[in-house]
Scaffold this active site. Structure first.
Site, PDB file in Angstrom:
ATOM      1  N   CYS A   1       0.469  64.233  45.264  1.00  0.00           N
ATOM      2  CA  CYS A   1      -0.203  65.543  45.290  1.00  0.00           C
ATOM      3  C   CYS A   1      -1.634  65.289  45.737  1.00  0.00           C
ATOM      4  O   CYS A   1      -2.554  65.305  44.924  1.00  0.00           O
ATOM      5  CB  CYS A   1      -0.155  66.212  43.927  1.00  0.00           C
ATOM      6  SG  CYS A   1       1.483  66.271  43.159  1.00  0.00           S
TER       7      CYS A   1
ATOM      8  N   PRO B   1      -7.542  67.431  47.828  1.00  0.00           N
ATOM      9  CA  PRO B   1      -8.190  67.291  49.148  1.00  0.00           C
ATOM     10  C   PRO B   1      -8.377  65.859  49.629  1.00  0.00           C
ATOM     11  O   PRO B   1      -8.982  65.632  50.673  1.00  0.00           O
ATOM     12  CB  PRO B   1      -9.548  67.953  48.906  1.00  0.00           C
ATOM     13  CG  PRO B   1      -9.853  67.660  47.467  1.00  0.00           C
ATOM     14  CD  PRO B   1      -8.517  67.713  46.751  1.00  0.00           C
TER      15      PRO B   1
ATOM     16  N   ASP C   1      -1.246  63.079  40.713  1.00  0.00           N
ATOM     17  CA  ASP C   1      -2.360  63.882  40.198  1.00  0.00           C
ATOM     18  C   ASP C   1      -1.852  65.321  40.211  1.00  0.00           C
ATOM     19  O   ASP C   1      -2.042  66.052  41.179  1.00  0.00           O
ATOM     20  CB  ASP C   1      -3.590  63.700  41.075  1.00  0.00           C
ATOM     21  CG  ASP C   1      -4.820  64.393  40.515  1.00  0.00           C
ATOM     22  OD1 ASP C   1      -4.970  64.417  39.280  1.00  0.00           O
ATOM     23  OD2 ASP C   1      -5.623  64.915  41.313  1.00  0.00           O
TER      24      ASP C   1
ATOM     25  N   CYS D   1      -6.297  67.416  35.498  1.00  0.00           N
ATOM     26  CA  CYS D   1      -7.658  67.839  35.136  1.00  0.00           C
ATOM     27  C   CYS D   1      -7.547  68.913  34.049  1.00  0.00           C
ATOM     28  O   CYS D   1      -8.262  69.915  34.076  1.00  0.00           O
ATOM     29  CB  CYS D   1      -8.426  68.338  36.350  1.00  0.00           C
ATOM     30  SG  CYS D   1      -7.589  69.613  37.309  1.00  0.00           S
TER      31      CYS D   1
END
Length: 454
Positions: A273, A276, A342, A395
């Site tokens: 994943c 960016p 992630d 996150c």
């Protein structure tokens, strides 16, 4: 409460858009239409002729108003006598209240004067909105700030810290009152301006250059190659353009550090994943081998390539548009020596940096996301080579997206086990590490490291 630095007089444009007019336009899009604050504001600022100081003022107003939305809405209690019909009125009231309460170096009369001008500018023909705004703001100034009764702990903390009641209760239930209050207080502090210095650059030389350019850098307490800057604007610097550093939070930088890369062997790494691309680039900097970066959206992979090119690792990076939940249908079993997931998550660790998240997520979202996270892990687990490492990160600070995902994944995949790991400044003896938002002002983050038994 946050205090403002001395603010300059606004520069009027040929388009008649001041810092506060751009703030109001952005808030209408975000609060009324559900647009993303960062995208809407950046687009508006990009096409304006505002000075840096006025851009900072607009940014402060937009993010501050969104951040304290619940608190500001509560201040309207007892002051609204009629139903608001024009869509600009509520955003204007909220941003004006924010300035009166939090920007104490801006005189109240200046806030009222600007609010009246904006009401006339944005209101319909013959609108009486400016009288409504003027009356409500003057009534608030006479009355002052109000809060719920402290005996109603959940509601009191919800309004005081501007966080939905479900999230206040969630924090208390999982971490206790003292920790919950600490986290809630911390997420309204300003976000850090942190950068990760490339592993391919001389960290001390880059740090010294940051000093010379006035960024007043300080080394991170979490990560060896991260520095915290006194202010933003680093993306305009030569250091950024030359690929000597990348904008990345300290906690996010820890994820790739959890891997044990072996320079004596060729690594084939999957970043499932990737967009960016901050972690993709970090992996590429530290391996002898290659990284395959996936993302479900082709256009986001362009940003991964741009970051890889700027950071001088494009030769190690291959991108592929792919839903990570179907990766096992594309790649061979055991193809990768290491895999990073992630995972898409609620972002509850980023409430300081992305304030609207607190209003758009629910407890059910955490459960729904857990299903997606487990599906991704199930798919990519088939692609890991025996004795390979799988790092899972989010996150988010929620139990549902982190510890519960680990527990369920291990139950379904008995061939995997948690593996303790050491970072440059931290270690995890359990194979799991959680950074909370009140830990030195960092983003909230979770890392788990697995090993596939041979």
């Amino acid at each position: 409460m946050v205090k403002a630095a001395s603010l300059p007089q606004e520069k009027k444009l040929s388009t008649n858009k001041s810092a506060r007019a751009i703030s109001l336009e952005t808030l209408i899009k975000v609060l009324q239409n559900g647009s993303y604050s960062n995208i809407s504001l950046n687009n508006s600022l990009k096409h304006s002729d505002l000075s840096i100081a006025d851009q900072n003022l607009a940014t402060r107003i937009v993010y501050g108003t969104i951040q304290y939305r619940l608190f500001l809405e509560y201040q309207l209690t007892g002051l609204l006598k009629t139903k608001i019909t024009e869509k600009y009125l509520k955003p204007l009231l909220l941003m004006s209240l924010y300035q009166i309460i939090f920007l104490d170096k801006v005189p109240n009369r200046a806030v009222l004067d600007e609010a009246n001008k904006l009401a006339k500018q944005f209101g319909k023909h013959h609108s009486s909105g400016y009288r409504v705004v003027n009356g409500i703001l003057r009534a608030f100034i006479r009355r002052g700030v109000i809060l719920p009764d402290e005996k109603d702990t959940i509601k009191y903390l919800s309004i005081k810290e501007s966080v939905p009641e479900w999230l206040v209760k969630y924090l208390i239930d999982n971490w206790g009152m003292q920790k919950a209050q600490s986290v809630l207080s911390s997420i309204n502090d300003p976000a850090k301006n942190s950068v990760r210095i490339s592993s391919l650059a001389d960290r001390n030389k880059v740090f010294d250059q940051l000093k010379k350019e006035g960024y007043q850098p300080e080394w991170s307490n979490l990560s060896l190659n991260d520095a915290v800057l006194s202010h933003g604007g680093i993306s305009e610097s030569d250091l950024f353009e030359q690929g000597k550093l990348i904008i990345q939070d300290e906690a996010a930088s820890l994820v790739v550090e959890a891997f044990d890369f072996d320079q004596n062997q060729t690594e084939h790494v999957l970043d499932a994943c990737s967009a960016p691309g901050g972690k993709t680039v970090q992996i590429a900097e530290n391996i002898h081998g290659d990284v395959t970066a996936l993302d479900i959206h082709e256009k986001k992979l362009r940003l991964v390539k741009e970051n890889a090119r700027r950071m001088h690792v494009l030769d190690k990076v291959t991108t592929k548009a792919c839903d990570a939940r179907k990766a096992h249908e594309i790649f061979k079993a055991g193809e990768f020596t290491k895999i990073l997931v992630d995972a898409p998550c609620s972002g509850l660790g980023l409430l300081r940096r992305k304030p609207e998240i607190r209003y758009t997520k629910s407890l059910q979202d955490l459960r729904n996301l857990q299903k997606i996270q487990l599906t991704i892990l199930d798919s990519i687990s088939k692609l890991l080579k025996a004795e390979g490492e799988l790092v899972y990160s989010t996150c988010s600070i929620s139990m549902e997206e982190n510890e519960e995902v680990v527990k369920r994944f291990l139950r379904i995949h008995p061939g995997f086990e948690l593996k303790p790991f050491s970072l440059s400044k931290l270690e995890s003896k359990t194979g799991m590490l959680k950074i909370m938002p009140d830990q030195d002002g960092n983003d909230g983050f979770f890392i788990a490291k697995f090993r596939l038994r041979g």
